[in-house]
Every structure is written in structure tokens, then in C-alpha cells.
Write a protein that holds these residues in place. Sequence first.
Motif, PDB file in Angstrom:
ATOM      1  N   ASP A  90      27.767  37.939  61.503  1.00 26.58           N
ATOM      2  CA  ASP A  90      28.096  36.908  60.519  1.00 26.58           C
ATOM      3  C   ASP A  90      29.832  37.333  60.026  1.00 26.58           C
ATOM      4  O   ASP A  90      29.814  38.153  59.155  1.00 26.58           O
ATOM      5  CB  ASP A  90      27.126  37.241  59.435  1.00 26.58           C
ATOM      6  N   VAL A  91      30.760  37.188  60.920  1.00 25.35           N
ATOM      7  CA  VAL A  91      31.923  37.435  60.760  1.00 25.35           C
ATOM      8  C   VAL A  91      32.735  36.450  59.653  1.00 25.35           C
ATOM      9  O   VAL A  91      33.540  37.169  58.835  1.00 25.35           O
ATOM     10  CB  VAL A  91      32.826  37.845  61.801  1.00 25.35           C
ATOM     11  N   GLU A  92      32.253  35.559  59.789  1.00 26.13           N
ATOM     12  CA  GLU A  92      33.207  34.326  58.992  1.00 26.13           C
ATOM     13  C   GLU A  92      33.079  34.475  57.585  1.00 26.13           C
ATOM     14  O   GLU A  92      33.983  34.422  56.931  1.00 26.13           O
ATOM     15  CB  GLU A  92      32.543  32.751  59.621  1.00 26.13           C
ATOM     16  N   PRO A  93      32.081  34.880  57.184  1.00 26.44           N
ATOM     17  CA  PRO A  93      31.921  34.934  55.537  1.00 26.44           C
ATOM     18  C   PRO A  93      32.810  36.334  55.177  1.00 26.44           C
ATOM     19  O   PRO A  93      33.296  36.043  54.152  1.00 26.44           O
ATOM     20  CB  PRO A  93      30.378  35.186  55.202  1.00 26.44           C
ATOM     21  N   LEU A  94      33.093  37.193  55.916  1.00 23.19           N
ATOM     22  CA  LEU A  94      33.665  38.285  55.730  1.00 23.19           C
ATOM     23  C   LEU A  94      35.139  38.181  55.722  1.00 23.19           C
ATOM     24  O   LEU A  94      35.704  38.354  54.773  1.00 23.19           O
ATOM     25  CB  LEU A  94      33.267  39.486  56.522  1.00 23.19           C
TER      26      LEU A  94
ATOM     27  N   ALA B  19      36.219  35.137  55.131  1.00 26.76           N
ATOM     28  CA  ALA B  19      36.648  34.388  53.936  1.00 26.76           C
ATOM     29  C   ALA B  19      36.771  34.926  52.678  1.00 26.76           C
ATOM     30  O   ALA B  19      37.644  34.641  51.644  1.00 26.76           O
ATOM     31  CB  ALA B  19      35.422  33.082  53.840  1.00 26.76           C
ATOM     32  N   ALA B  20      35.720  36.135  52.513  1.00 24.41           N
ATOM     33  CA  ALA B  20      36.024  37.063  51.454  1.00 24.41           C
ATOM     34  C   ALA B  20      37.172  37.615  51.362  1.00 24.41           C
ATOM     35  O   ALA B  20      37.805  37.918  50.241  1.00 24.41           O
ATOM     36  CB  ALA B  20      34.664  37.900  51.233  1.00 24.41           C
ATOM     37  N   ILE B  21      37.630  38.118  52.519  1.00 26.24           N
ATOM     38  CA  ILE B  21      38.953  39.009  52.682  1.00 26.24           C
ATOM     39  C   ILE B  21      40.163  38.136  51.973  1.00 26.24           C
ATOM     40  O   ILE B  21      41.170  38.457  51.168  1.00 26.24           O
ATOM     41  CB  ILE B  21      39.237  39.350  53.791  1.00 26.24           C
ATOM     42  N   GLY B  22      40.060  36.749  52.690  1.00 27.67           N
ATOM     43  CA  GLY B  22      41.148  35.684  52.162  1.00 27.67           C
ATOM     44  C   GLY B  22      41.468  35.510  50.712  1.00 27.67           C
ATOM     45  O   GLY B  22      42.307  35.237  50.289  1.00 27.67           O
ATOM     46  N   ARG B  23      39.986  35.189  50.343  1.00 29.09           N
ATOM     47  CA  ARG B  23      39.967  34.939  48.788  1.00 29.09           C
ATOM     48  C   ARG B  23      40.431  36.149  47.817  1.00 29.09           C
ATOM     49  O   ARG B  23      41.103  35.852  47.155  1.00 29.09           O
ATOM     50  CB  ARG B  23      38.334  34.662  48.307  1.00 29.09           C
ATOM     51  N   LEU B  24      40.181  37.414  48.297  1.00 28.26           N
ATOM     52  CA  LEU B  24      40.552  38.550  47.574  1.00 28.26           C
ATOM     53  C   LEU B  24      41.981  38.815  47.731  1.00 28.26           C
ATOM     54  O   LEU B  24      42.718  39.288  46.806  1.00 28.26           O
ATOM     55  CB  LEU B  24      39.858  39.807  47.906  1.00 28.26           C
ATOM     56  N   GLN B  25      42.427  38.627  48.969  1.00 29.85           N
ATOM     57  CA  GLN B  25      44.066  38.656  49.083  1.00 29.85           C
ATOM     58  C   GLN B  25      44.848  37.397  48.134  1.00 29.85           C
ATOM     59  O   GLN B  25      45.689  37.925  47.422  1.00 29.85           O
ATOM     60  CB  GLN B  25      44.425  38.337  50.543  1.00 29.85           C
ATOM     61  N   LEU B  26      44.335  36.409  47.887  1.00 28.73           N
ATOM     62  CA  LEU B  26      44.797  35.528  47.116  1.00 28.73           C
ATOM     63  C   LEU B  26      44.773  35.822  45.658  1.00 28.73           C
ATOM     64  O   LEU B  26      45.770  35.861  44.951  1.00 28.73           O
ATOM     65  CB  LEU B  26      44.039  34.121  47.200  1.00 28.73           C
ATOM     66  N   GLU B  27      43.556  36.338  45.299  1.00 25.36           N
ATOM     67  CA  GLU B  27      43.409  36.860  43.946  1.00 25.36           C
ATOM     68  C   GLU B  27      44.393  38.099  43.530  1.00 25.36           C
ATOM     69  O   GLU B  27      44.953  37.821  42.461  1.00 25.36           O
ATOM     70  CB  GLU B  27      41.964  37.341  43.669  1.00 25.36           C
ATOM     71  N   ILE B  28      44.827  38.825  44.533  1.00 26.54           N
ATOM     72  CA  ILE B  28      45.598  40.088  44.236  1.00 26.54           C
ATOM     73  C   ILE B  28      46.831  39.390  44.158  1.00 26.54           C
ATOM     74  O   ILE B  28      47.829  39.954  43.251  1.00 26.54           O
ATOM     75  CB  ILE B  28      45.481  40.955  45.569  1.00 26.54           C
TER      76      ILE B  28
END
Length: 126
Positions: free
Chosen positions: A100-104, A106-115
Motif C-alpha cells: 500500500d504505497v499510494e497512501p504513504l 499521499a501522506a508525504i505530499g500532504r506533510l510537505q505542503l504543510e511544512i
Amino acid sequence: MRRHRAQTGAGFDFTNVDRSTPKVGLFVAEIGVNAMNQTRTRRCFPAAFKAEVALAALTRRQSLAELAVRYQVSAAQICRWKGHLLEKAEQVFAEPAPSDVEPLYAAIGRLQLEIQLLKRMLPPCS
């Protein structure tokens, strides 16, 4: 009189042996006994050796007794390794489970945007 496993040997009586000083000799080295405390040391076998012995047992070109002498391992140990090989043989040909790589990602991308957003909004620390 009950004897400890390290005190029994093939045709050798240990009842009259002087144990006041440790004896390091050929017999002690052959049976794998630690000279300081008279206990056996465990032998560790690499996985490649176990696989080789188990495959030799599966081919049945030699009997278990012959394999035990050849590899210096007990026949019971060879049977255990052969059983483990047969149990795990199915996993060699099994397809890997889908990850299940896709959800991971997606979470990385969201966290990078938040940073990035937080870096812009907050003043730099000094």
C-alpha cells in the motif's frame, strides 16, 4: 548415580576423573566441551548450510545416517531442517503481497505542503 550430559561419553567412565583443574585435551575438544565450566557449547549453522543439508535429505540419494555422518549433525536435526524446508517451500513461489504505497506517498505530499505553508506563515526562529 545420575550423570550430567557433559559427563557421559562413548565408553568412557567419568566417575573417577579429577575435575579440580580443567583439562584441555583432544577428547574435550572433540565433544565440544568448554574446559572452564564443563558445559557444551551450542553450534550455530548458517542458513546456506541448513538448506544444503535439507536438500540433500530431500533427494534421498543417501540415508539420514550417512548424511548425519557426512555433515556431522544428528539425524533428528536433519529431519527438522527438512520439515522447515518443506513448510516454507510454498513461499518461494508465492507472489509478493501488494504493498500500500499510494497512501504513504499521499501522506508525504500532504506533510510537505504543510511544512512549506508553516515556513511561510511563521517568522524564522533566531
